[in-house]
Design an enzyme around this catalytic site. Structure first.
Site, PDB file in Angstrom:
ATOM      1  N   LYS A 116    -161.642  40.516   9.377  1.00  0.00           N
ATOM      2  CA  LYS A 116    -160.865  39.654  10.269  1.00  0.00           C
ATOM      3  C   LYS A 116    -160.059  38.709   9.387  1.00  0.00           C
ATOM      4  CE  LYS A 116    -161.284  36.730  14.348  1.00  0.00           C
ATOM      5  NZ  LYS A 116    -160.410  35.657  13.891  1.00  0.00           N
ATOM      6  N   CYS A 151    -187.897  -2.330  24.851  1.00  0.00           N
ATOM      7  CA  CYS A 151    -187.175  -1.826  23.675  1.00  0.00           C
ATOM      8  C   CYS A 151    -185.682  -1.885  23.973  1.00  0.00           C
ATOM      9  CB  CYS A 151    -187.588  -0.395  23.361  1.00  0.00           C
ATOM     10  SG  CYS A 151    -186.611   0.344  22.049  1.00  0.00           S
ATOM     11  N   CYS A 205    -187.754  -2.096  18.490  1.00  0.00           N
ATOM     12  CA  CYS A 205    -188.562  -3.109  19.184  1.00  0.00           C
ATOM     13  C   CYS A 205    -189.935  -3.325  18.578  1.00  0.00           C
ATOM     14  CB  CYS A 205    -188.707  -2.750  20.659  1.00  0.00           C
ATOM     15  SG  CYS A 205    -189.826  -1.361  20.927  1.00  0.00           S
ATOM     16  N   CYS A 241    -190.976   5.934  21.191  1.00  0.00           N
ATOM     17  CA  CYS A 241    -191.284   4.513  21.243  1.00  0.00           C
ATOM     18  C   CYS A 241    -192.008   4.247  22.555  1.00  0.00           C
ATOM     19  CB  CYS A 241    -189.977   3.733  21.179  1.00  0.00           C
ATOM     20  SG  CYS A 241    -190.112   2.056  21.781  1.00  0.00           S
ATOM     21  N   CYS A 292    -191.431   1.666  16.458  1.00  0.00           N
ATOM     22  CA  CYS A 292    -190.018   1.786  16.817  1.00  0.00           C
ATOM     23  C   CYS A 292    -189.206   0.799  15.977  1.00  0.00           C
ATOM     24  CB  CYS A 292    -189.856   1.493  18.306  1.00  0.00           C
ATOM     25  SG  CYS A 292    -188.127   1.333  18.798  1.00  0.00           S
ATOM     26  N   ARG A 350    -147.746  34.659  18.431  1.00  0.00           N
ATOM     27  CA  ARG A 350    -148.572  34.874  19.617  1.00  0.00           C
ATOM     28  C   ARG A 350    -148.284  33.832  20.707  1.00  0.00           C
ATOM     29  NH1 ARG A 350    -155.058  34.959  19.476  1.00  0.00           N
ATOM     30  NH2 ARG A 350    -154.757  32.830  18.748  1.00  0.00           N
ATOM     31  N   GLU A 369    -151.561  40.606  11.330  1.00  0.00           N
ATOM     32  CA  GLU A 369    -151.771  39.249  10.859  1.00  0.00           C
ATOM     33  C   GLU A 369    -150.841  38.929   9.690  1.00  0.00           C
ATOM     34  OE1 GLU A 369    -153.998  38.025  12.812  1.00  0.00           O
ATOM     35  OE2 GLU A 369    -154.797  36.167  11.945  1.00  0.00           O
ATOM     36  N   ASP A 383    -163.070  25.831  12.039  1.00  0.00           N
ATOM     37  CA  ASP A 383    -163.104  26.954  12.982  1.00  0.00           C
ATOM     38  C   ASP A 383    -164.469  27.067  13.644  1.00  0.00           C
ATOM     39  OD1 ASP A 383    -160.916  29.293  11.237  1.00  0.00           O
ATOM     40  OD2 ASP A 383    -160.598  27.358  12.211  1.00  0.00           O
ATOM     41  N   ALA A 384    -165.526  26.816  12.842  1.00  0.00           N
ATOM     42  CA  ALA A 384    -166.878  26.955  13.403  1.00  0.00           C
ATOM     43  C   ALA A 384    -167.072  25.948  14.534  1.00  0.00           C
ATOM     44  CB  ALA A 384    -167.920  26.740  12.306  1.00  0.00           C
ATOM     45  N   ASP A 388    -165.068  27.100  17.498  1.00  0.00           N
ATOM     46  CA  ASP A 388    -165.789  28.179  18.179  1.00  0.00           C
ATOM     47  C   ASP A 388    -166.937  27.623  18.999  1.00  0.00           C
ATOM     48  OD1 ASP A 388    -165.420  30.538  15.448  1.00  0.00           O
ATOM     49  OD2 ASP A 388    -164.178  30.167  17.207  1.00  0.00           O
ATOM     50  N   LEU A 406    -160.084  37.504  20.745  1.00  0.00           N
ATOM     51  CA  LEU A 406    -161.326  38.256  20.632  1.00  0.00           C
ATOM     52  C   LEU A 406    -162.510  37.369  20.962  1.00  0.00           C
ATOM     53  CD1 LEU A 406    -160.671  40.042  17.226  1.00  0.00           C
ATOM     54  CD2 LEU A 406    -160.717  41.130  19.476  1.00  0.00           C
ATOM     55  N   LYS A 418    -163.977  47.476  16.757  1.00  0.00           N
ATOM     56  CA  LYS A 418    -163.230  47.953  17.922  1.00  0.00           C
ATOM     57  C   LYS A 418    -163.747  49.336  18.297  1.00  0.00           C
ATOM     58  CE  LYS A 418    -159.193  45.508  16.244  1.00  0.00           C
ATOM     59  NZ  LYS A 418    -157.942  45.607  15.486  1.00  0.00           N
ATOM     60  N   ASP A 438    -157.764  35.789   8.206  1.00  0.00           N
ATOM     61  CA  ASP A 438    -157.566  34.427   8.688  1.00  0.00           C
ATOM     62  C   ASP A 438    -156.120  34.000   8.454  1.00  0.00           C
ATOM     63  OD1 ASP A 438    -158.119  32.034   9.807  1.00  0.00           O
ATOM     64  OD2 ASP A 438    -159.305  31.250   8.137  1.00  0.00           O
ATOM     65  N   GLU A 497    -163.146  46.315  10.739  1.00  0.00           N
ATOM     66  CA  GLU A 497    -162.135  45.843   9.792  1.00  0.00           C
ATOM     67  C   GLU A 497    -162.387  44.384   9.457  1.00  0.00           C
ATOM     68  OE1 GLU A 497    -158.445  45.895  11.997  1.00  0.00           O
ATOM     69  OE2 GLU A 497    -159.273  47.279  13.443  1.00  0.00           O
ATOM     70  N   TYR A 540    -152.892  45.866  12.487  1.00  0.00           N
ATOM     71  CA  TYR A 540    -154.205  46.314  12.979  1.00  0.00           C
ATOM     72  C   TYR A 540    -154.230  46.655  14.471  1.00  0.00           C
ATOM     73  CZ  TYR A 540    -154.396  41.256  13.910  1.00  0.00           C
ATOM     74  OH  TYR A 540    -154.101  39.991  14.308  1.00  0.00           O
ATOM     75  N   LYS A 599    -168.265  36.833  13.301  1.00  0.00           N
ATOM     76  CA  LYS A 599    -167.880  35.786  12.352  1.00  0.00           C
ATOM     77  C   LYS A 599    -168.890  35.674  11.220  1.00  0.00           C
ATOM     78  CE  LYS A 599    -164.271  33.652  14.057  1.00  0.00           C
ATOM     79  NZ  LYS A 599    -164.277  32.417  14.561  1.00  0.00           N
TER      80      LYS A 599
HETATM   81  S1  IVH Z   1    -157.506  42.633  17.047  1.00  0.00           S
HETATM   82  C1  IVH Z   1    -156.761  42.342  21.612  1.00  0.00           C
HETATM   83  N1  IVH Z   1    -158.054  42.783  14.476  1.00  0.00           N
HETATM   84  O1  IVH Z   1    -158.121  37.257  15.182  1.00  0.00           O
HETATM   85  C2  IVH Z   1    -157.297  42.198  20.250  1.00  0.00           C
HETATM   86  N2  IVH Z   1    -157.450  40.670  15.356  1.00  0.00           N
HETATM   87  O2  IVH Z   1    -159.761  35.832  17.074  1.00  0.00           O
HETATM   88  C3  IVH Z   1    -156.266  41.840  19.245  1.00  0.00           C
HETATM   89  N3  IVH Z   1    -157.339  38.889  13.684  1.00  0.00           N
HETATM   90  O3  IVH Z   1    -155.696  37.042  17.691  1.00  0.00           O
HETATM   91  C4  IVH Z   1    -156.788  41.358  17.979  1.00  0.00           C
HETATM   92  N4  IVH Z   1    -157.890  40.121  11.963  1.00  0.00           N
HETATM   93  O4  IVH Z   1    -154.966  36.835  15.181  1.00  0.00           O
HETATM   94  C5  IVH Z   1    -157.696  41.979  15.494  1.00  0.00           C
HETATM   95  N5  IVH Z   1    -158.522  43.090  12.230  1.00  0.00           N
HETATM   96  C6  IVH Z   1    -158.168  42.293  13.235  1.00  0.00           C
HETATM   97  C7  IVH Z   1    -157.895  40.924  13.049  1.00  0.00           C
HETATM   98  C8  IVH Z   1    -157.548  40.138  14.128  1.00  0.00           C
HETATM   99  C9  IVH Z   1    -157.543  38.907  12.379  1.00  0.00           C
HETATM  100  C10 IVH Z   1    -157.011  37.677  14.454  1.00  0.00           C
HETATM  101  C11 IVH Z   1    -155.888  37.850  15.440  1.00  0.00           C
HETATM  102  C12 IVH Z   1    -156.539  37.611  16.770  1.00  0.00           C
HETATM  103  C13 IVH Z   1    -157.680  36.721  16.386  1.00  0.00           C
HETATM  104  C14 IVH Z   1    -158.780  36.727  17.404  1.00  0.00           C
END
Ligand code: IVH
Length: 718
Positions: A129, A461, A434, A455, A431, A150, A186, A44-45, A48, A94, A302, A131, A127, A238, A326
């Site tokens: 997040k 080289c 070379c 170098c 170097c 989604r 989720e 994921d990192a 991102d 997000l 939020k 996964d 809140e 959420y 994150k």
């Molecule tokens: S709010 C318009 N709240 O993260 C905003 N998303 O990277 C709607 N997710 O698509 C998302 N925990 O699948 C929200 N507490 C949380 C969440 C959350 C996980 C996921 C969700 C979203 C994705 C965005």
């Protein structure tokens, strides 16, 4: 060979356009693997990081944003097997924050957008997040009628039957519920359930899932809902989509209402106010991450007040009123088996650690950059100790991290595990390719020694030669069709091309009667492709001066500087004469070059050094027997001032008569500078339909704004 991505700030327009195209393709591929196939191949990192790079490039070159830009898209189009569901309210994504500054920026953006005081309180609902994968549950008169994934954010898959098997999802909501209410949240799998499922998978001779998220996604998207039923999925609510009525005026109130109706909501969510409290929440959740029993990858903030959320609205794929903060990139421990040195085009020696392969954030890592000699020695760019001064040695057990950077980093050393005979790493003074001396230059301005060893071998080289040849044929340089990086590397390795001039004698040499290495006999070549290649090479025997200058690969001379130089001198002869007069000179001797708009002392010195080097002069002489750089018209050479000299122009919004790059080129040809963003230096903004923040900024700064028709008039095209 791992190649470090060019920093966004250093990308040329052309490179930026190419990068955006590449990133669009790459990100779409990862989206499909992740969302549609549940089989991601990067962490994921890293994902991102790709998206962030895309966004950064778009921010720098807004007009290069592609219609298929990943920033306009969420996830992947749904797979073929389920019926499609059009989301009445799109399921967007997000934006990400990675550190406290990003979080502070978020709050300030919110305040600015809402025209609040700089220190006005903005309570947020924070809140974890989760996964997992998001789902939308449509309730009509409190009854669950349809559930969807989604998908691409606009259209998902109808997984109603599958979601009905999830215990956490009530068939009927309790209490007074709006007539229509789409619950968003989720779907996830707990660690314990994931482990048990994988055990069953293995026992049944089926491949185990890579992680709980993939297991949850794979389980939900089963055509046979009885399989889903056998998989222990869970759900947290959420957010919401279409709603005939809002249950509260705040995010926290709405979540409490959903809980009251019988939906599971995350017990750790809190209303907090101010950056400090937000960061404390983040730290607290991160500290408890391991004991939660399910995967989270950050926290989400939020803006709590829903009226404010409405006012803030959305920007492309994400709401302005929320951000995901994150957790730091994942790390792993492994051993350095060796340190190798890579040599780049300008001779920079980059140390790379060869690692015992290790999985970091789901990806196998076997190399990591060590940046430079200081980094290995435990010294930072500012001369201060890093890692509390711990150096890095071959044999060391180290912590590697894959973060925003595409290239993994060695972040620390586990001293307890250092072998007794491990020696401090002796950075090469020659170097490795070379044998020329490698030196660390002294920055005259700061008096500091450069962190990069270079170098001094120049074109002798082989490593530099290959990299320079690649640069020579690159898109903004000679751009010879059929002669890309791959062919250059192969031709160089086989001794067919050692320096640029050799490209132009290739055909003659190929035709020699006793030649045993005819190109047409090479793998990947035939009569036609060879003929095409020679034709493409011939086409470049005359070339524009700016391309020619850029192609030389002089340090610090990018395409823009090359263009400035070409315009200033008009001919290669004039440029060369000036450059050679500088030699290794200093001070006033640099003036002939610093007179060029856009060339400062550092660039001038680099040019002087390049031409002072005998290898380079020889290579240029040889090249000039084959290639003729065109003379370039020198704007204003007649002494007349260009009509737009001194102006800095920003184009924004849509232009109808010409593309933005053409408009910028026109402005430049009339002596103006162009910029991508409005600042105090801007003197004129040309705004077309759809212009937004730049227009606003221009009016705030009192900068003149004109429309396209007025612009054409000024440019003499009206
Ligand atoms: S709010 C318009 N709240 O993260 C905003 N998303 O990277 C709607 N997710 O698509 C998302 N925990 O699948 C929200 N507490 C949380 C969440 C959350 C996980 C996921 C969700 C979203 C994705 C965005």
């Amino acid at each position: 060979m791992a190649k470090e991505a060019t920093p966004v700030a250093a990308l040329s327009r052309e490179q930026a356009a190419e990068e955006l195209a590449r990133l669009a393709g790459e990100i779409a591929g990862h989206d499909a693997r992740y969302h549609r196939d549940d089989a991601p191949i990067i962490s994921d990192a890293d994902y991102d990081a790709l998206r962030r790079r895309n966004a950064e490039i778009e921010a720098r070159f807004p007009d290069l944003k592609r219609p298929d830009s990943p920033s306009e898209r969420v996830g992947a189009a749904p797979g073929e097997k389920f019926a499609k569901v059009r989301h009445a309210v799109p399921m967007l994504s997000l934006d990400n924050a990675f550190d406290g500054d990003d979080v502070a920026d978020f709050l300030n953006r919110v305040r600015r957008f809402l025209k609040l005081e700089a220190d006005a309180p903005v309570p947020v609902f924070a809140e974890p997040k989760i996964d997992g994968l998001s789902a939308s549950l449509r309730y009509e008169r409190g009854r669950f009628v349809q559930g969807a994934t989604r998908g691409d954010g606009f259209e998902g898959e109808d997984v109603t039957r599958n979601l009905r098997t999830v215990d956490d999802i009530p068939e009927q909501l309790q209490g007074r519920v709006p007539d229509i209410f789409e619950v968003r949240g989720e779907v996830y799998m707990s660690h314990a359930d994931f482990a048990a499922l994988n055990e069953r998978q293995v026992a049944a001779d089926k491949p185990p899932f890579a992680n709980p998220r993939n297991a949850a996604a794979g389980s939900l998207r089963q055509l046979d809902a009885t399989i889903t039923a056998s998989r222990p999925l869970k759900f947290f609510a959420y957010a919401w989509g279409e709603a005939s009525e809002r249950p509260a005026d705040t995010q926290s109130g709405a979540v409490a209402a959903m809980a009251a109706w019988g939906l599971p909501v995350n017990p750790l969510a809190r209303r907090v106010e101010g950056v400090e409290a937000m960061l404390a929440f983040h730290a607290d959740i991160e500290a408890r991450r391991a004991e939660l029993g399910y995967d989270i990858d950050g926290v989400v903030y939020k803006v709590d007040d829903l009226a404010r959320q409405d006012a803030l609205g959305f920007v492309s794929r994400s709401p302005r009123w929320a951000i995901a903060h994150k957790f730091a990139a994942e790390q792993a421990t492994t051993v350095i088996e060796g340190i190798e040195i890579q040599v780049g085009r300008t001779g920079a020696l980059t140390p790379v650690a060869r690692l015992t392969p290790v999985t970091v954030g789901g990806v196998v890592v076997s190399n990591a950059t060590l940046h430079n000699a200081d980094y290995i020695a435990g010294i930072g760019n500012d001369g201060q100790p890093i890692r509390e001064g711990r150096d890095i040695r071959v044999g060391d057990t180290v912590i590697v991290q894959r973060a925003g950077d595409v290239i993994p980093q060695v972040v620390d050393v586990v001293l307890d595990k250092r072998p007794a005979d491990a020696q401090p790493y002796a950075f090469p003074t020659v170097c490795p390719v070379c044998g020329s001396h490698a030196v660390r230059e002294v920055n005259e301005k700061t008096g500091k020694v450069d962190s990069v060893s270079r170098c001094t071998g120049g074109l002798i080289c082989a490593a530099q030669a290959v990299e320079r040849l690649k640069h020579f044929v690159s898109r903004m340089a000679f751009d010879i069709e059929g002669l890309g990086e791959k062919q250059i590397a192969a031709f160089h390795a086989d001794g067919l091309i050692a320096q640029p001039a050799d490209i132009f004698t290739l055909e003659l040499r190929d035709a020699e009667p006793d030649n045993l290495k005819r190109l047409k006999n090479r793998e990947g070549f035939g009569e036609t492709s060879v003929a095409n290649l020679f034709a493409a090479i011939d086409e470049r025997r005359t070339i524009d001066l700016d391309r020619f200058t850029y192609a030389l690969g002089i340090r610090h001379v990018g395409e823009t500087t090359a263009r400035d130089i070409a315009r200033h001198f008009g001919s290669f002869g004039a440029f060369r004469e000036a450059a050679e007069s500088v030699g290794g000179g200093e001070g006033a001797e640099l003036d002939v070059l610093t007179d060029v708009d856009g060339v400062g002392p550092i660039v001038a010195r680099a040019i002087g050094e390049f031409f002072a080097e005998e290898h380079n002069r020889g290579a240029i002489d040889a090249l000039l027997t084959q290639v003729t750089p065109n003379e370039m018209e020198r704007p204003g050479a007649d002494g007349g001032e260009l009509p737009l000299a001194g102006q800095t122009i920003v184009f924004t919004g849509a232009l109808e008569e010409m593309s933005r790059p053409d408009a910028e080129a026109l402005a430049q040809s009339l002596g103006a500078k162009t910029a991508g963003s409005v600042s105090k230096k801007t003197t004129l903004v040309v705004a077309g339909p759809g212009a937004g923040s730049k227009l606003k900024k221009a009016s705030e700064l009192g900068i003149e704004v004109i429309d396209e028709a007025a612009w054409l008039e000024r440019a003499g095209k009206g």
